[in-house]
Design an enzyme around this catalytic site. Structure first.
Site, PDB file in Angstrom:
ATOM      1  N   ALA A 153      -5.335  -2.914  -2.969  1.00  0.00           N
ATOM      2  CA  ALA A 153      -4.556  -2.530  -1.785  1.00  0.00           C
ATOM      3  C   ALA A 153      -4.369  -1.017  -1.783  1.00  0.00           C
ATOM      4  O   ALA A 153      -4.686  -0.336  -2.765  1.00  0.00           O
ATOM      5  CB  ALA A 153      -3.203  -3.229  -1.806  1.00  0.00           C
ATOM      6  N   LYS A 154      -3.862  -0.519  -0.672  1.00  0.00           N
ATOM      7  CA  LYS A 154      -3.712   0.926  -0.489  1.00  0.00           C
ATOM      8  C   LYS A 154      -2.983   1.611  -1.643  1.00  0.00           C
ATOM      9  O   LYS A 154      -3.367   2.689  -2.083  1.00  0.00           O
ATOM     10  CB  LYS A 154      -2.935   1.188   0.808  1.00  0.00           C
ATOM     11  CG  LYS A 154      -3.852   1.497   1.970  1.00  0.00           C
ATOM     12  CD  LYS A 154      -3.244   2.492   2.940  1.00  0.00           C
ATOM     13  CE  LYS A 154      -4.213   3.444   3.604  1.00  0.00           C
ATOM     14  NZ  LYS A 154      -5.439   3.767   2.949  1.00  0.00           N
ATOM     15  N   ARG A 155      -1.935   0.947  -2.132  1.00  0.00           N
ATOM     16  CA  ARG A 155      -1.130   1.592  -3.168  1.00  0.00           C
ATOM     17  C   ARG A 155      -1.875   1.736  -4.499  1.00  0.00           C
ATOM     18  O   ARG A 155      -1.366   2.347  -5.434  1.00  0.00           O
ATOM     19  CB  ARG A 155       0.168   0.805  -3.382  1.00  0.00           C
ATOM     20  CG  ARG A 155      -0.076  -0.607  -3.852  1.00  0.00           C
ATOM     21  CD  ARG A 155       1.196  -1.354  -4.165  1.00  0.00           C
ATOM     22  NE  ARG A 155       0.863  -2.728  -4.497  1.00  0.00           N
ATOM     23  CZ  ARG A 155       0.577  -3.671  -3.606  1.00  0.00           C
ATOM     24  NH1 ARG A 155       0.632  -3.394  -2.321  1.00  0.00           N
ATOM     25  NH2 ARG A 155       0.234  -4.891  -3.978  1.00  0.00           N
ATOM     26  N   ASP A 156      -3.065   1.173  -4.597  1.00  0.00           N
ATOM     27  CA  ASP A 156      -3.784   1.219  -5.864  1.00  0.00           C
ATOM     28  C   ASP A 156      -4.573   2.502  -6.081  1.00  0.00           C
ATOM     29  O   ASP A 156      -5.384   2.589  -7.001  1.00  0.00           O
ATOM     30  CB  ASP A 156      -4.719   0.006  -5.987  1.00  0.00           C
ATOM     31  CG  ASP A 156      -3.927  -1.290  -6.100  1.00  0.00           C
ATOM     32  OD1 ASP A 156      -2.898  -1.280  -6.805  1.00  0.00           O
ATOM     33  OD2 ASP A 156      -4.304  -2.285  -5.470  1.00  0.00           O
ATOM     34  N   GLY A 157      -4.349   3.499  -5.223  1.00  0.00           N
ATOM     35  CA  GLY A 157      -4.993   4.790  -5.460  1.00  0.00           C
ATOM     36  C   GLY A 157      -6.053   5.082  -4.425  1.00  0.00           C
ATOM     37  O   GLY A 157      -5.903   4.726  -3.254  1.00  0.00           O
TER      38      GLY A 157
END
Ligand code: GLU
Length: 302
Positions: free
Chosen positions: A240-244
């Site tokens: 997901a987006k928050r994974d970098g």
């Protein structure tokens, strides 16, 4: 003499946002599977649901930036509604559908009872009388249309998983809001487009038996499948987006051009050494489905 005419492979993104590296890796694999077997490669935009403005154009740009090419025009599901309606009519005329008035909540509640495999529709509306149906219609709840499945299990062939059997149930064919369901659209489209090779993430492996069964009921050939491992984050959850830096745009912003990203994807597939940046033709010449990893690609923590 065998007269096999090469069919087509495809990549079928939902334009709900940017493709992440896991999606791009699946697209690369779909392209490699198709091109290495002399197939055409098609792009189908699955836009019946969750469309984000601009996402389709960005997705296509990203595929092209990696060097992937495709044949023919882009096909959009939203432009093919009559095809899905016709398939639904075929099934209805054969007595293979019924209206379902259940809400999601009712299904969830019924499904927590010990009725069968998780999440499977328990058949609440299958045997309603015509009077009961009419009463529910009069109450104003627009029905979904479900398949009246006559089998519990179906088997498909998968390039990476071998013969794979899975449960089938009374899958939704048209949602209550009138939109054709993914499982119907995908079957109709693959057959209509001559797709005989379906390469996609292995989160859809368990859907393949019900889709192949649906194809059988519609008199359509089932494709050959290759369900490839997903990219997961360091917690083994969906990327997901928050994974970098998970999208090509993120990677560009971090100074990595698409050639480098393609190299990262190739390495994750065991198809490139750490110090090389293979071209797409390089990858095509060394592609061996049997040597592909079977486990998810774990994306490093940001
Ligand atoms: N549109 C689906 C997705 O993006 C893929 C469906 C398929 O490949 O059959 O997850």
């Amino acid at each position: 003499m065998s007269l096999w005419v090469p069919g087509a492979g495809r990549f079928a993104p939902s334009p709900s946002g940017d493709l992440h590296l896991g999606n791009l890796r699946t697209a690369l694999l779909a392209w490699l599977f198709a091109r290495s077997t002399g197939r055409r490669f098609l792009i189908r935009v699955e836009d019946l649901d969750r469309v984000r403005p601009g996402a389709e154009a960005r997705q296509l740009d990203d595929l092209a930036a990696l060097g992937l090419d495709w044949d023919g025009e882009i096909v959009r599901q939203s432009e093919r509604l009559p095809l899905y309606a016709a398939a639904l009519d075929t099934l209805t005329d054969a007595g293979l559908t019924y209206e379902c008035f259940c809400t999601r909540r009712e299904i969830q509640q019924a499904a927590t009872a010990p009725h069968g495999p998780d999440g499977h529709y328990p058949g609440t509306c299958r045997d309603l009388s015509e009077a009961q149906r009419q009463a529910k219609r009069d109450a104003g709840r627009p029905p979904a249309v479900r398949l009246r499945a006559a089998a519990n299990e179906f088997t498909v062939d998968d390039e990476l998983h071998g013969r794979y059997s899975g449960a089938i149930d009374d899958v939704v064919l048209r949602r209550g809001d009138g939109v054709p369901a993914y499982n119907l659209a995908v079957v109709v489209d693959d057959a209509d487009q001559g797709v005989d090779q379906v390469v996609r993430g292995d989160d859809l492996l368990s859907s393949a038996p019900r889709q192949a069964y649906l194809a059988r009921l519609l008199g359509l050939p089932a494709p050959r499948y290759a369900h490839v491992p997903l990219a997961l984050n360091h917690e083994k959850k969906r990327l997901a987006k928050r994974d970098g830096a998970v999208t090509l745009a993120d990677q560009r912003a971090a100074g990595h051009d698409p050639d480098e990203v393609r190299a990262v994807l190739a390495r994750s597939l065991g198809m490139a050494a750490d110090d090389e940046t293979p071209t797409l033709p390089d990858l095509l010449s060394r592609f061996d489905p049997a040597a592909l990893p079977r486990d998810p690609w774990i994306f490093p923590a940001p």
